[in-house]
Write a protein that holds these residues in place. Structure first.
Motif, PDB file in Angstrom:
ATOM      1  N   GLY A 293     169.997 -50.726 105.903  1.00  0.00           N
ATOM      2  CA  GLY A 293     168.308 -50.673 106.210  1.00  0.00           C
ATOM      3  C   GLY A 293     167.838 -49.448 105.465  1.00  0.00           C
ATOM      4  N   ASP A 294     166.826 -48.696 105.906  1.00  0.00           N
ATOM      5  CA  ASP A 294     165.956 -47.653 105.120  1.00  0.00           C
ATOM      6  C   ASP A 294     166.918 -46.661 104.799  1.00  0.00           C
ATOM      7  OD1 ASP A 294     163.868 -49.508 105.166  1.00  0.00           O
ATOM      8  OD2 ASP A 294     162.353 -48.302 106.069  1.00  0.00           O
ATOM      9  N   CYS A 295     167.781 -46.319 105.537  1.00  0.00           N
ATOM     10  CA  CYS A 295     168.700 -45.101 105.566  1.00  0.00           C
ATOM     11  C   CYS A 295     169.712 -45.320 104.562  1.00  0.00           C
ATOM     12  CB  CYS A 295     169.261 -44.675 106.868  1.00  0.00           C
ATOM     13  SG  CYS A 295     170.771 -45.776 107.569  1.00  0.00           S
ATOM     14  N   ALA A 296     169.843 -46.557 104.015  1.00  0.00           N
ATOM     15  CA  ALA A 296     171.081 -46.798 103.195  1.00  0.00           C
ATOM     16  C   ALA A 296     171.012 -46.523 101.711  1.00  0.00           C
ATOM     17  CB  ALA A 296     171.699 -47.981 103.548  1.00  0.00           C
ATOM     18  N   GLN A 297     171.930 -46.483 100.936  1.00  0.00           N
ATOM     19  CA  GLN A 297     171.669 -46.616  99.442  1.00  0.00           C
ATOM     20  C   GLN A 297     172.751 -47.261  99.117  1.00  0.00           C
ATOM     21  OE1 GLN A 297     171.651 -42.729  97.411  1.00  0.00           O
ATOM     22  NE2 GLN A 297     172.241 -43.595  95.537  1.00  0.00           N
ATOM     23  N   TYR A 298     172.510 -48.405  98.500  1.00  0.00           N
ATOM     24  CA  TYR A 298     173.436 -49.772  98.437  1.00  0.00           C
ATOM     25  C   TYR A 298     174.357 -49.651  96.826  1.00  0.00           C
ATOM     26  CZ  TYR A 298     170.839 -51.755 102.313  1.00  0.00           C
ATOM     27  OH  TYR A 298     170.425 -51.936 103.576  1.00  0.00           O
ATOM     28  N   ALA A 299     175.551 -49.913  97.067  1.00  0.00           N
ATOM     29  CA  ALA A 299     176.118 -49.975  95.631  1.00  0.00           C
ATOM     30  C   ALA A 299     175.824 -51.579  95.095  1.00  0.00           C
ATOM     31  CB  ALA A 299     177.757 -49.871  96.112  1.00  0.00           C
ATOM     32  N   SER A 300     175.488 -52.317  96.205  1.00  0.00           N
ATOM     33  CA  SER A 300     175.120 -53.729  95.849  1.00  0.00           C
ATOM     34  C   SER A 300     173.959 -54.035  95.062  1.00  0.00           C
ATOM     35  CB  SER A 300     175.270 -54.853  97.061  1.00  0.00           C
ATOM     36  OG  SER A 300     176.819 -54.613  97.663  1.00  0.00           O
ATOM     37  N   ALA A 301     172.978 -52.958  95.198  1.00  0.00           N
ATOM     38  CA  ALA A 301     171.694 -52.808  94.403  1.00  0.00           C
ATOM     39  C   ALA A 301     171.722 -51.710  93.256  1.00  0.00           C
ATOM     40  CB  ALA A 301     170.678 -52.334  95.426  1.00  0.00           C
ATOM     41  N   GLY A 302     173.114 -51.398  92.713  1.00  0.00           N
ATOM     42  CA  GLY A 302     172.847 -50.327  91.750  1.00  0.00           C
ATOM     43  C   GLY A 302     172.878 -49.011  91.833  1.00  0.00           C
ATOM     44  N   GLY A 303     172.997 -48.685  93.453  1.00  0.00           N
ATOM     45  CA  GLY A 303     172.886 -47.472  93.945  1.00  0.00           C
ATOM     46  C   GLY A 303     171.311 -47.086  94.180  1.00  0.00           C
ATOM     47  N   ARG A 304     170.575 -48.231  94.573  1.00  0.00           N
ATOM     48  CA  ARG A 304     169.125 -47.884  94.959  1.00  0.00           C
ATOM     49  C   ARG A 304     169.121 -47.879  96.430  1.00  0.00           C
ATOM     50  NH1 ARG A 304     165.881 -52.709  92.365  1.00  0.00           N
ATOM     51  NH2 ARG A 304     167.866 -53.497  92.145  1.00  0.00           N
ATOM     52  N   THR A 305     168.067 -47.395  97.028  1.00  0.00           N
ATOM     53  CA  THR A 305     167.523 -47.626  98.410  1.00  0.00           C
ATOM     54  C   THR A 305     166.703 -48.918  98.186  1.00  0.00           C
ATOM     55  OG1 THR A 305     165.860 -46.107  98.069  1.00  0.00           O
ATOM     56  CG2 THR A 305     167.720 -45.144  99.200  1.00  0.00           C
ATOM     57  N   LEU A 306     166.568 -49.697  99.446  1.00  0.00           N
ATOM     58  CA  LEU A 306     165.894 -50.914  99.310  1.00  0.00           C
ATOM     59  C   LEU A 306     165.111 -50.984 100.729  1.00  0.00           C
ATOM     60  CD1 LEU A 306     168.528 -53.719  97.991  1.00  0.00           C
ATOM     61  CD2 LEU A 306     166.266 -52.549  96.765  1.00  0.00           C
ATOM     62  N   PRO A 307     164.014 -50.272 100.850  1.00  0.00           N
ATOM     63  CA  PRO A 307     163.241 -50.171 102.116  1.00  0.00           C
ATOM     64  C   PRO A 307     162.319 -51.241 102.313  1.00  0.00           C
ATOM     65  CG  PRO A 307     162.215 -48.612 100.616  1.00  0.00           C
ATOM     66  CD  PRO A 307     163.216 -49.358  99.805  1.00  0.00           C
ATOM     67  N   TYR A 308     163.084 -52.496 102.504  1.00  0.00           N
ATOM     68  CA  TYR A 308     162.216 -53.746 102.795  1.00  0.00           C
ATOM     69  C   TYR A 308     162.743 -54.362 103.841  1.00  0.00           C
ATOM     70  CZ  TYR A 308     160.019 -52.240  98.456  1.00  0.00           C
ATOM     71  OH  TYR A 308     159.309 -51.644  97.569  1.00  0.00           O
ATOM     72  N   VAL A 309     162.311 -55.505 104.363  1.00  0.00           N
ATOM     73  CA  VAL A 309     162.729 -56.453 105.328  1.00  0.00           C
ATOM     74  C   VAL A 309     163.924 -57.335 104.816  1.00  0.00           C
ATOM     75  CG1 VAL A 309     162.423 -58.561 106.787  1.00  0.00           C
ATOM     76  CG2 VAL A 309     160.855 -56.634 106.574  1.00  0.00           C
ATOM     77  N   MET A 310     163.877 -58.035 103.739  1.00  0.00           N
ATOM     78  CA  MET A 310     164.773 -58.822 103.268  1.00  0.00           C
ATOM     79  C   MET A 310     166.046 -58.360 103.009  1.00  0.00           C
ATOM     80  SD  MET A 310     163.720 -61.879 103.639  1.00  0.00           S
ATOM     81  CE  MET A 310     165.122 -62.763 102.923  1.00  0.00           C
ATOM     82  N   PRO A 311     166.198 -57.166 102.448  1.00  0.00           N
ATOM     83  CA  PRO A 311     167.477 -56.492 102.315  1.00  0.00           C
ATOM     84  C   PRO A 311     168.416 -56.288 103.387  1.00  0.00           C
ATOM     85  CG  PRO A 311     165.844 -55.532 100.792  1.00  0.00           C
ATOM     86  CD  PRO A 311     165.061 -56.563 101.786  1.00  0.00           C
ATOM     87  N   ILE A 312     167.536 -56.112 104.361  1.00  0.00           N
ATOM     88  CA  ILE A 312     168.020 -55.688 105.970  1.00  0.00           C
ATOM     89  C   ILE A 312     168.555 -57.035 106.344  1.00  0.00           C
ATOM     90  CG2 ILE A 312     167.631 -55.207 108.369  1.00  0.00           C
ATOM     91  CD1 ILE A 312     165.776 -52.933 107.364  1.00  0.00           C
TER      92      ILE A 312
END
Ligand SMILES: Cc1cc2nc3c(=O)[nH]c(=O)nc-3n(C[C@H](O)[C@H](O)[C@H](O)COP(=O)(O)OP(=O)(O)OC[C@H]3O[C@@H](n4cnc5c(N)ncnc54)[C@H](O)[C@@H]3O)c2cc1C
Length: 405
Positions: A293-312
């Motif tokens: 969710g909004d607290c996470a920084q994803y290795a699967s997104a190249g180290g980005r945070t993704l503060p949106y619904v679909m990533p959750i």
């Protein structure tokens, strides 16, 4: 071992990330004990509805789709509402929560951090600087709603004025929403146009024009420096911009961005950067502790945070599989976001900011009436993102298929 003696999966939070994880885990495992701890009520609502409730004349309470007790009963979850997790011991697999002033220790088998994000506050001068509000939660909207409805200017039948700080996604959505509800709206942003970080310039220009036609007064290339109580006049506050302009306003809504809430994780020694770092299995640096969710920084997104619904939604499915002991890895698909600006509907599939490439405009659709279409083409000529505006948003599916994630 009976279900009762298994240490529970404890989820911290009760937003979309927390409840979706609980739901996905329940689909896979009917017996595992799930405990959800949240500092709010736990009522379920879709956060995107916060920025179109005024125009739809929905009260904040009407945004709640399922009460917390019903969510808990439906998913067989033990809920600790109005409880704040104040610390975690990842070696002992325990956490401490405070509920009504009393501290409790809770043991967990696996822990999920779904603590969301905080609105960024920009330091401001002036005797009314504390009157700036922001909306990232239903309770924030309740306060803003009550404040705007109590304004004397509205009682006299005049349009109350709201100054929105930030012309990003949330700022533009609120600007459109407040205008449709009859407010006068000013938007202040240091960029040259709305959604400058997300859209190619001509698309941003279309949005600027569409919202201006509806009544937004833009103040680009500047910031709000101070907010003071107004002396005389109908409005409550006087905002002073860095370019010297002064604006009388009844409310100031800050929408300048969010920062992942990493407080709990950092305090427990879990690796964090712009968010809580998670690998492709949503695992943090501490064994048995996950985040999404909004607290996470994803290795699967190249180290980005993704503060949106679909990533959750995508992350929760993979996390539930891992929690249930059926290892899975997260690969994000293309996840276009619909910007809720009815003045000019927009769908954007943002390319990874690290990608080299350029925006190319679709020659068939170029004006605001017809909408517009832009593709982001990488150095190898592949389509890696797109922006559709107006009527062109109907091509969302077709363009998604033509775009590499
Ligand atoms: C106005 C607005 C409009 C949006 N529109 C869109 C849109 O159109 N499309 C889109 O894709 N996305 C949109 N988003 C983003 C999307 O809504 C969020 O990405 C998503 O809701 C975040 O969910 P979350 O569960 O990660 O965080 P949150 O919903 O913030 O939940 C965090 C939870 O953690 C709890 N918590 C935090 N710390 C503690 C603690 N120490 N102890 C106990 N509990 C704690 C909080 O009480 C809360 O329940 C929008 C966001 C906003 C603000």
């Amino acid at each position: 071992m009976s279900a009762g003696s298994v240490a529970p999966v404890v989820i911290v939070g009760a937003g979309l990330a927390a409840w979706t994880t609980a739901r996905e885990l329940r689909k896979r495992d009917a017996a595992v004990p799930i405990v959800l701890v949240t500092q709010d009520s736990g009522d379920f609502y879709a956060k995107p509805t916060l920025s179109n409730a005024f125009g739809q004349k929905r009260s904040p309470q009407q945004l709640v789709t399922t009460a917390a007790a019903d969510m808990a009963a439906n998913l067989h979850v033990q809920l600790h509402a109005h409880s704040t997790v104040q610390s975690m011991d990842t070696a002992a697999r325990t956490l401490e929560l405070v509920q009504a002033g009393a501290v409790q220790t809770l043991a967990y088998g696996q822990l999920v951090l779904a603590t969301g994000a905080h609105p960024i506050r920009i330091p401001m001068q002036g005797d009314a600087a504390n009157a700036v509000s922001s909306v990232n939660h239903l309770d924030d909207l309740r306060r803003l709603h009550a404040d705007l409805h109590a304004l004397p200017a509205r009682a006299q039948g005049q349009a109350a004025t709201v100054l929105v700080m930030g012309a990003g996604l949330i700022g533009c959505e609120f600007a459109n929403d407040l205008l449709s509800a009859g407010y006068a709206v000013h938007v202040v942003d240091p960029s040259p146009r709305p959604l400058a970080a997300l859209l190619p310039a001509p698309a941003g220009e279309q949005l600027r024009q569409a919202l201006q036609d509806l009544g937004v007064v833009w103040h680009f290339g500047t910031t709000v420096q101070r907010l003071d109580a107004a002396t005389g006049g109908a409005q409550r506050w006087l905002a002073t911009l860095a370019n010297g302009t002064t604006l009388a306003t009844d409310a100031v809504l800050s929408a300048v961005g969010l920062r992942a809430d990493t407080a709990l994780a950092s305090q427990a020694g879990i690796a964090c950067e712009r968010g809580v770092l998670v690998d492709a299995q949503l695992q943090t640096s501490a064994p048995g502790v996950y985040a999404l969710g909004d607290c996470a920084q994803y290795a699967s997104a190249g180290g980005r945070t993704l503060p949106y619904v679909m990533p959750i939604m995508n992350a929760a499915r993979v996390l539930a599989a891992n929690l249930a002991g059926t290892p899975d890895v997260l690969v994000f698909p293309l996840m276009p976001v619909a910007v809720k600006t009815p003045a000019l509907p927009i769908t954007v599939a943002a390319p990874d900011p690290a990608l080299q490439g350029e925006w190319v405009q679709d020659a068939e659709a170029t004006d605001a009436q017809a909408g517009g279409a832009w593709r982001f083409v990488d150095a190898a000529g592949a389509q890696r993102g797109f922006v559709l505006t107006g009527k062109q948003t109907a091509k969302r599916m077709e363009w998604s298929k033509a775009t590499l994630p």
